[in-house]
Each structure stands twice: as C-alpha cells, then as structure tokens.
Design a protein around this motif. Structure first.
Motif, PDB file in Angstrom:
ATOM      1  N   GLU A  13     -14.664  -3.292  -9.473  1.00  0.00           N
ATOM      2  CA  GLU A  13     -13.839  -2.489  -8.570  1.00  0.00           C
ATOM      3  C   GLU A  13     -14.510  -2.413  -7.199  1.00  0.00           C
ATOM      4  OE1 GLU A  13     -10.848  -0.948  -8.157  1.00  0.00           O
ATOM      5  OE2 GLU A  13     -11.722  -0.345  -6.249  1.00  0.00           O
ATOM      6  N   GLY A  14     -13.739  -2.691  -6.164  1.00  0.00           N
ATOM      7  CA  GLY A  14     -14.280  -2.706  -4.808  1.00  0.00           C
ATOM      8  C   GLY A  14     -14.671  -1.341  -4.280  1.00  0.00           C
ATOM      9  N   ALA A  17      -2.769   1.913  -5.405  1.00  0.00           N
ATOM     10  CA  ALA A  17      -1.516   2.609  -5.716  1.00  0.00           C
ATOM     11  C   ALA A  17      -1.677   3.605  -6.857  1.00  0.00           C
ATOM     12  CB  ALA A  17      -0.445   1.580  -6.067  1.00  0.00           C
ATOM     13  N   SER A  18      -2.624   3.347  -7.763  1.00  0.00           N
ATOM     14  CA  SER A  18      -2.786   4.244  -8.917  1.00  0.00           C
ATOM     15  C   SER A  18      -3.310   5.617  -8.516  1.00  0.00           C
ATOM     16  CB  SER A  18      -3.730   3.613  -9.941  1.00  0.00           C
ATOM     17  OG  SER A  18      -3.299   2.314 -10.261  1.00  0.00           O
ATOM     18  N   ASN A  43       0.888   7.969  -6.266  1.00  0.00           N
ATOM     19  CA  ASN A  43       2.265   7.579  -6.593  1.00  0.00           C
ATOM     20  C   ASN A  43       3.009   8.778  -7.172  1.00  0.00           C
ATOM     21  OD1 ASN A  43       1.945   7.545  -9.570  1.00  0.00           O
ATOM     22  ND2 ASN A  43       0.551   5.847  -9.139  1.00  0.00           N
ATOM     23  N   ILE A  47       5.788   9.095 -12.387  1.00  0.00           N
ATOM     24  CA  ILE A  47       6.921   9.152 -13.308  1.00  0.00           C
ATOM     25  C   ILE A  47       6.799   8.035 -14.343  1.00  0.00           C
ATOM     26  CG2 ILE A  47       9.456   9.164 -13.500  1.00  0.00           C
ATOM     27  CD1 ILE A  47       8.278  11.353 -11.611  1.00  0.00           C
ATOM     28  N   VAL A  93     -14.895  -8.292  -4.875  1.00  0.00           N
ATOM     29  CA  VAL A  93     -15.071  -9.735  -5.068  1.00  0.00           C
ATOM     30  C   VAL A  93     -14.662 -10.446  -3.776  1.00  0.00           C
ATOM     31  CG1 VAL A  93     -14.316 -11.752  -6.404  1.00  0.00           C
ATOM     32  CG2 VAL A  93     -14.617  -9.537  -7.546  1.00  0.00           C
ATOM     33  N   TYR A  97       4.506  11.517   0.709  1.00  0.00           N
ATOM     34  CA  TYR A  97       4.856  12.630  -0.192  1.00  0.00           C
ATOM     35  C   TYR A  97       4.469  13.986   0.381  1.00  0.00           C
ATOM     36  CZ  TYR A  97       5.061   9.260  -4.076  1.00  0.00           C
ATOM     37  OH  TYR A  97       5.366   8.224  -4.898  1.00  0.00           O
ATOM     38  N   ILE A 141       2.408  -5.668  -9.011  1.00  0.00           N
ATOM     39  CA  ILE A 141       2.787  -4.621  -9.979  1.00  0.00           C
ATOM     40  C   ILE A 141       3.234  -3.383  -9.189  1.00  0.00           C
ATOM     41  CG2 ILE A 141       2.105  -3.377 -12.052  1.00  0.00           C
ATOM     42  CD1 ILE A 141       1.861  -6.388 -12.440  1.00  0.00           C
ATOM     43  N   THR A 196       4.296   3.030 -15.412  1.00  0.00           N
ATOM     44  CA  THR A 196       4.957   3.140 -16.719  1.00  0.00           C
ATOM     45  C   THR A 196       4.690   1.897 -17.560  1.00  0.00           C
ATOM     46  OG1 THR A 196       6.761   4.114 -15.443  1.00  0.00           O
ATOM     47  CG2 THR A 196       7.173   3.707 -17.782  1.00  0.00           C
TER      48      THR A 196
HETATM   49  C1  LIG Z   1       4.556   5.330  -3.412  1.00  0.00           C
HETATM   50  C2  LIG Z   1       4.480   4.800  -4.808  1.00  0.00           C
HETATM   51  C3  LIG Z   1       5.188   5.414  -5.844  1.00  0.00           C
HETATM   52  C4  LIG Z   1       5.145   4.909  -7.129  1.00  0.00           C
HETATM   53  N1  LIG Z   1       5.720   5.600  -8.153  1.00  0.00           N
HETATM   54  C5  LIG Z   1       5.642   5.134  -9.416  1.00  0.00           C
HETATM   55  C6  LIG Z   1       6.182   5.863 -10.497  1.00  0.00           C
HETATM   56  O1  LIG Z   1       6.647   6.984 -10.351  1.00  0.00           O
HETATM   57  N2  LIG Z   1       6.156   5.304 -11.722  1.00  0.00           N
HETATM   58  C7  LIG Z   1       5.643   4.066 -11.947  1.00  0.00           C
HETATM   59  O2  LIG Z   1       5.710   3.592 -13.073  1.00  0.00           O
HETATM   60  N3  LIG Z   1       5.046   3.380 -10.958  1.00  0.00           N
HETATM   61  C8  LIG Z   1       5.028   3.894  -9.711  1.00  0.00           C
HETATM   62  N4  LIG Z   1       4.429   3.218  -8.687  1.00  0.00           N
HETATM   63  C9  LIG Z   1       3.777   1.953  -8.975  1.00  0.00           C
HETATM   64  C10 LIG Z   1       2.378   2.140  -9.536  1.00  0.00           C
HETATM   65  O3  LIG Z   1       1.675   3.103  -8.808  1.00  0.00           O
HETATM   66  C11 LIG Z   1       1.675   0.792  -9.466  1.00  0.00           C
HETATM   67  O4  LIG Z   1       2.465  -0.163 -10.107  1.00  0.00           O
HETATM   68  C12 LIG Z   1       0.308   0.804 -10.132  1.00  0.00           C
HETATM   69  O5  LIG Z   1      -0.462   1.892  -9.726  1.00  0.00           O
HETATM   70  C13 LIG Z   1      -0.397  -0.503  -9.798  1.00  0.00           C
HETATM   71  O6  LIG Z   1      -1.659  -0.483 -10.378  1.00  0.00           O
HETATM   72  P1  LIG Z   1      -2.693  -1.658 -10.107  1.00  0.00           P
HETATM   73  O7  LIG Z   1      -3.835  -1.390 -10.978  1.00  0.00           O
HETATM   74  O8  LIG Z   1      -1.976  -2.959 -10.208  1.00  0.00           O
HETATM   75  O9  LIG Z   1      -3.056  -1.545  -8.563  1.00  0.00           O
HETATM   76  P2  LIG Z   1      -3.989  -0.494  -7.784  1.00  0.00           P
HETATM   77  O10 LIG Z   1      -3.874   0.858  -8.329  1.00  0.00           O
HETATM   78  O11 LIG Z   1      -3.663  -0.692  -6.357  1.00  0.00           O
HETATM   79  O12 LIG Z   1      -5.453  -0.993  -8.095  1.00  0.00           O
HETATM   80  C14 LIG Z   1      -5.984  -2.179  -7.577  1.00  0.00           C
HETATM   81  C15 LIG Z   1      -7.473  -2.006  -7.457  1.00  0.00           C
HETATM   82  O13 LIG Z   1      -8.058  -3.242  -7.108  1.00  0.00           O
HETATM   83  C16 LIG Z   1      -9.148  -2.993  -6.247  1.00  0.00           C
HETATM   84  N5  LIG Z   1      -9.421  -4.239  -5.516  1.00  0.00           N
HETATM   85  C17 LIG Z   1      -8.660  -4.843  -4.591  1.00  0.00           C
HETATM   86  N6  LIG Z   1      -9.235  -5.975  -4.159  1.00  0.00           N
HETATM   87  C18 LIG Z   1     -10.394  -6.111  -4.843  1.00  0.00           C
HETATM   88  C19 LIG Z   1     -11.427  -7.079  -4.862  1.00  0.00           C
HETATM   89  N7  LIG Z   1     -11.402  -8.155  -4.064  1.00  0.00           N
HETATM   90  N8  LIG Z   1     -12.484  -6.882  -5.697  1.00  0.00           N
HETATM   91  C20 LIG Z   1     -12.551  -5.795  -6.502  1.00  0.00           C
HETATM   92  N9  LIG Z   1     -11.581  -4.840  -6.522  1.00  0.00           N
HETATM   93  C21 LIG Z   1     -10.519  -4.997  -5.724  1.00  0.00           C
HETATM   94  C22 LIG Z   1      -8.662  -1.860  -5.370  1.00  0.00           C
HETATM   95  O14 LIG Z   1      -9.742  -1.159  -4.766  1.00  0.00           O
HETATM   96  C23 LIG Z   1      -7.882  -1.017  -6.364  1.00  0.00           C
HETATM   97  O15 LIG Z   1      -8.665   0.009  -6.942  1.00  0.00           O
HETATM   98  C24 LIG Z   1       4.423   3.734  -7.394  1.00  0.00           C
HETATM   99  C25 LIG Z   1       3.675   3.128  -6.368  1.00  0.00           C
HETATM  100  C26 LIG Z   1       3.674   3.681  -5.089  1.00  0.00           C
HETATM  101  C27 LIG Z   1       2.799   3.097  -4.043  1.00  0.00           C
END
Ligand SMILES: Cc1cc2nc3c(=O)[nH]c(=O)nc-3n(C[C@H](O)[C@H](O)[C@H](O)COP(=O)(O)OP(=O)(O)OC[C@H]3O[C@@H](n4cnc5c(N)ncnc54)[C@H](O)[C@@H]3O)c2cc1C
Length: 487
Positions: A31-32, A41-42, A45, A48, A171, A225, A335, A341
């Motif tokens: 994790e960066g 995004a996690s 958000n 829900i 990375v 929000y 994603i 969800t």
């Molecule tokens: C405004 C908003 C509302 C939403 N509402 C909902 C909802 O109500 N219900 C629902 O189901 N979904 C919702 N979503 C979608 C949901 O939040 C995302 O689909 C989910 O959080 C994505 O998770 P992730 O792990 O793919 O990405 P992230 O949570 O973005 O995690 C990616 C991680 O990768 C790390 N990273 C990036 N580049 C590197 C690298 N080179 N080396 C090491 N680490 C790196 C980042 O630091 C980060 O921690 C919403 C999203 C947003 C933005």
C-alpha cells in the motif's frame, strides 16, 4: 518470495488478501499510503451495500454486485464490522412511473429482490419524504456498512492468518524475474512474487502500465458529501435515492452504519486524481437535492464534509480477470460503485483466477475467520463494562467525549493488526474524533497515546503519514506525556 502480491490496500485489495489467507498461499499487500483505506475510494464513499438493481444486466458488475450483497452480512458478522439491512428506496415523481418500472425489471433480471410501492407504502417505510414523490422502487436487501472499518478488519484478519502488509510502499517499478516479478517501492525496497494483483484504485491504469499490461482508461469523478451528527435518524431508516442517470446513482439521503446521516455524493469529472477538496458549489447541490427528498432535514447539524474520487472505467464494467498480455498478473481495476458491495465477490473471483494460474487455492483447515472489534466494548451492558474497567482502569478513562471512546479502546487497537501509526488510523479504527467536535478535544490525547505506545516523539506523530506532522516543534523544553496516561 510471495505467491501473490496485491498492489493496493483499499477494500478490494484487503478483501482479496483476506480471501487468499483462507489458503496456504504466502500473500503480501503493498500500500502506497501509511495505512489501508486511507487514501482511496474505500476511505470516502456512501457506504451502501447496494441490492443490485442498478448495474446493466449481463455485466460482471451486475453479477458481482448481487453476489457481494448476499455475502456481506456474514462477512461483516465474522469481522465484527457494523452492517444494517435497512433497505433502499428509489423515489419517483408523477410521470416517472415508467422509469421506476424499467429499473424494477432490470433489478429482477440481475437477481435483486425489488418491488414497486405507492405513496402509502412510502410513508410507512420512511415518514417525512416530500409529497412530490408518489411512488418508489423498494429493495429490502439494500444495506449500509462502514467501508473503512470493513477494509481495516479484512486486512487485520488476513494478517492474523499470515498475510503481510507493507505500508508506505508505492510500487513505482516492476521487473520481470523468471516467471514472477520484482516490485519496487519509491524508497528502493523490493518485494518478489510469483503472481500479482493490480487493485490500485484510481491509479490502476498506471500500475497496469508499469507491468507493460493492457491500457486501462480511468476517469476520476469526484463525489462530495455532508455528514450530519448522530441521533437524527434511526440506523434502520431506508436509504433514499432519486432515479439514476448516466453519471451515477445521484444524491442520496441515508443513515450510516455508525448512526450518522449522510447526504451526497455529487458527480463531477476531474483532471486530478488526488483532488478530494469539497467546494461551495458541490455542497450547495448536495443540500438542494437532499432537501428535495426530505424537506425538513436539520442542516444546522452538519458536522463535516468530505469528498471521494471514483475510478470510472472507460468501458463501464469492472476491468477484472487475468491480464491478456502479462502472464501472472490479475487485474482488479475500474472498481467504481458498486465496488464496495461487490468486493467480497471480487475477492472470490480473483482467488479462482489465481487458481487458474496454477496456485494452490484450496481452503486450509486452520483458517480463523473471526476478528474482534473494539466497538464491542461500547455496546456491552453497564455491569460488564464496569467489570472490564475494574480489571483495566484505562477503559474508564475517556478520551473522546463525543463518541465515548476510552483510552482502553485506543490501546486495544494499537495491539491489533494492522497497527495504526497515525492519528487518522486511530480515528477510523475507534471513532475517536468522529463526533460533533471532530477531534477538537481528543486529538491531542490520542496523539499522546500514540506517541507513548509507538515510542516516538510527539513531534513525529502525523495525521495521515509523512508530511502531515501535527506539531512543528517544541517550545522551550517541550512537554512530556504524563506517566499515568491521558486523562
Ligand atoms: C463518491 C463515491 C461513492 C461511492 N459509493 C459506493 C457505495 O455506496 N457502495 C458501493 O458499493 N460502492 C461505492 N463506491 C465505490 C467504492 O468506494 C469503490 O468501488 C471501492 O472503494 C474501490 O476499492 P479499491 O480497493 O479498488 O480502490 P481504493 O479504495 O481506491 O484503493 C486503492 C489503493 O491503492 C493504493 N495505491 C494506488 N497506487 C498504488 C501503487 N502504485 N502502489 C501501492 N499502492 C497503490 C492507494 O493508496 C489506495 O489505498 C463509491 C465510490 C465513491 C468515490
């Protein structure tokens, strides 16, 4: 050498790690940022657990949304993460019955439980909705979950079962070594792995490029929000949406799993992946849209505002599966919502793909699925709480007055995987600082505990990692933490 290195500690990466920790594979999460669920995004958000009526039928998104929604309650129970099946309502005005009907049909094709209700049913489920809304789609399986608690608990449970977490490990270089990879961080640290998973959120396009894999098109889309204090709604109140449009599900009004009321998000494309600033215009839109649904919202009880950034994939669907270009790489990119969800189902999907790469993904018999939560203390009966305080007086010393979080609870998370190293990490694990005063009272006390527990000077304690130090330095000799702890 790790069997799999997962790049990205968001909900997707951490649940993949947790799923893989059910096997005998040696797993790393890179994790960066300074913590999981801190930057992407996690961390920001709506929280829900969507029922599955919105995604286009036949897409991976539709299938994994419905499967993830079904898996969510048991997962949250194992990880002791708050989850409430409050149901979702999509509100329709006169003239919008056709659109509601179409959404209902789409939901049924996806396998979601949905029905249409009239004004009387609406009033019964959620009093206070504007009389302009005359009908609704009702999805009883909609739920609410705390996204960052889920991510932290998933990583913690994966670590309890043997997975390793590397933080501050962005990375920046990937080198092929035999059939595997060497992944290099900015500071020169390296991790060797047989296979890798790209779960880097909005940066997954760049990570794919580092591997020389497929070009992934992602657009950052901001969502702003407003968060209102506790006590305005009941956690069982349904989530309210208006009809979705091509930019997303629109502004919602919903209780959070922790008992606050949340309004938002906006949907504004941005050129900057890191732009999480809220704007006067964005928040005005949120207020306006929310008041259209519930005219008597107590907007004087807003305690904070925040913004998350969606990773909107060019093709619309999740970019998920084995890379067609780079053997040994699994993509979990694009994603966007409903990614939270879908994340438990995405994790199972990725495990199956790693099996296709020849890894042994069979279940191990000694996997421990449970992870205790410090929040369990707050919900204990008074007698039981007093018993614990008699044994450990730290549980009787209040740090956060708004959320009633004691020193004992903060010390408990410092002993848990993944250990917090920042003030924000303490806040998102315990809720200390999430109440009405937003940390005005408890932040110095929490920082002091962190400093004492980690054995580092107070000046080195940060809000969210390097560059966000809380103190510029000391005046005179500087104050030392009192021996008896914070009071
Ligand atoms: C405004 C908003 C509302 C939403 N509402 C909902 C909802 O109500 N219900 C629902 O189901 N979904 C919702 N979503 C979608 C949901 O939040 C995302 O689909 C989910 O959080 C994505 O998770 P992730 O792990 O793919 O990405 P992230 O949570 O973005 O995690 C990616 C991680 O990768 C790390 N990273 C990036 N580049 C590197 C690298 N080179 N080396 C090491 N680490 C790196 C980042 O630091 C980060 O921690 C919403 C999203 C947003 C933005």
């Amino acid at each position: 050498m790790f069997d799999t290195a997962v790049i990205g500690g968001g909900v997707v990466g951490c649940l993949i790690a947790r799923e893989l920790s059910r096997t005998r594979l040696k797993v790393a999460v890179l994790e960066g940022a300074a913590d999981v669920a801190m930057k992407g995004a996690s961390a920001a958000n709506s929280g829900i657990a969507h029922a599955g009526f919105d995604p286009e039928p036949g897409t991976l998104m539709a299938a994994l949304n419905v499967e993830g929604s079904a898996r969510m309650p048991a997962l949250c129970a194992e990880l002791h993460v708050p989850f409430v099946r409050n149901g979702s309502l999509v509100l329709g005005r006169a003239g919008e019955e056709g659109a509601l009907q179409a959404l209902c049909e789409r939901g049924k094709i996806n396998g979601a439980e949905v029905s249409l209700i009239g004004r009387a049913g609406l009033e019964e489920l959620r009093p206070g909705i504007s009389p302009a809304f005359t009908a609704a789609l009702w999805a009883p399986k909609g739920g609410i979950v705390c996204p960052y608690q889920l991510t932290i608990a998933a990583m913690g449970n994966a670590m309890d079962n043997g997975a390793e977490l590397f933080t501050d490990f962005r990375v920046v270089r990937v080198v092929r070594e035999g059939k595997g990879f060497v992944l290099e961080a900015e500071d020169g640290r390296t991790v060797r792995c047989r296979t890798a998973v790209n779960a880097a959120g909005i940066h997954a396009d760049e990570v794919s490029a580092l591997f020389g894999a497929e070009k992934i098109g992602l657009t950052p889309r901001k969502g702003e929000y407003l968060l209102l204090e506790k006590g305005i709604c009941r956690p069982g109140d349904p989530t309210l949406f208006t009809l979705p449009d091509e930019r997303g599900k629109g502004v919602l009004v919903s209780p959070t799993a922790d008992g606050n009321l949340i309004l938002g998000p906006t949907a504004q494309d941005s050129a900057d992946k890191e732009d999480t600033a809220t704007t006067a215009e964005g928040l005005r839109k949120v207020r306006e849209k929310a008041l259209e649904m519930v005219p008597d919202l107590p907007l004087n009880r807003v305690i904070t505002s925040f913004c998350g950034v969606r990773a909107v994939p060019a093709g619309g669907d999740f970019v998920l599966g084995l890379s067609k270009i780079v053997p040994g790489l699994v993509q979990a990119a694009g994603i966007q919502s409903p990614g939270l969800t879908s994340s438990p189902a995405i994790a199972a999907f990725v495990r199956a793909r790693l099996g296709e790469l020849g890894l042994d993904v069979a279940e191990r018999p000694d996997f421990r699925p449970e992870r205790p939560s410090v929040h369990d203390f707050g919900s204990l009966p008074e007698e039981r709480k007093n018993e614990i305080i008699r044994r450990d007086p730290a549980f009787g010393r209040m740090v956060c007055r708004c959320e009633h979080i004691s020193e004992g609870e903060i010390l408990a998370v410092l002993r848990q995987n993944p250990r917090p190293t920042t003030l924000d990490g303490i806040k998102r694990r315990t809720r200390a600082g999430m109440g009405r005063c937003q940390g005005g009272f408890c932040s110095p006390l929490a920082a002091e505990l962190l400093s004492r527990y980690l054995g580092v000077p107070l000046e080195e304690i940060t809000l969210k990692g390097k560059g966000s130090e809380l103190l510029a330095g000391t005046t005179g000799k500087g104050a030392k933490a009192p021996k008896g702890g914070a009071r």
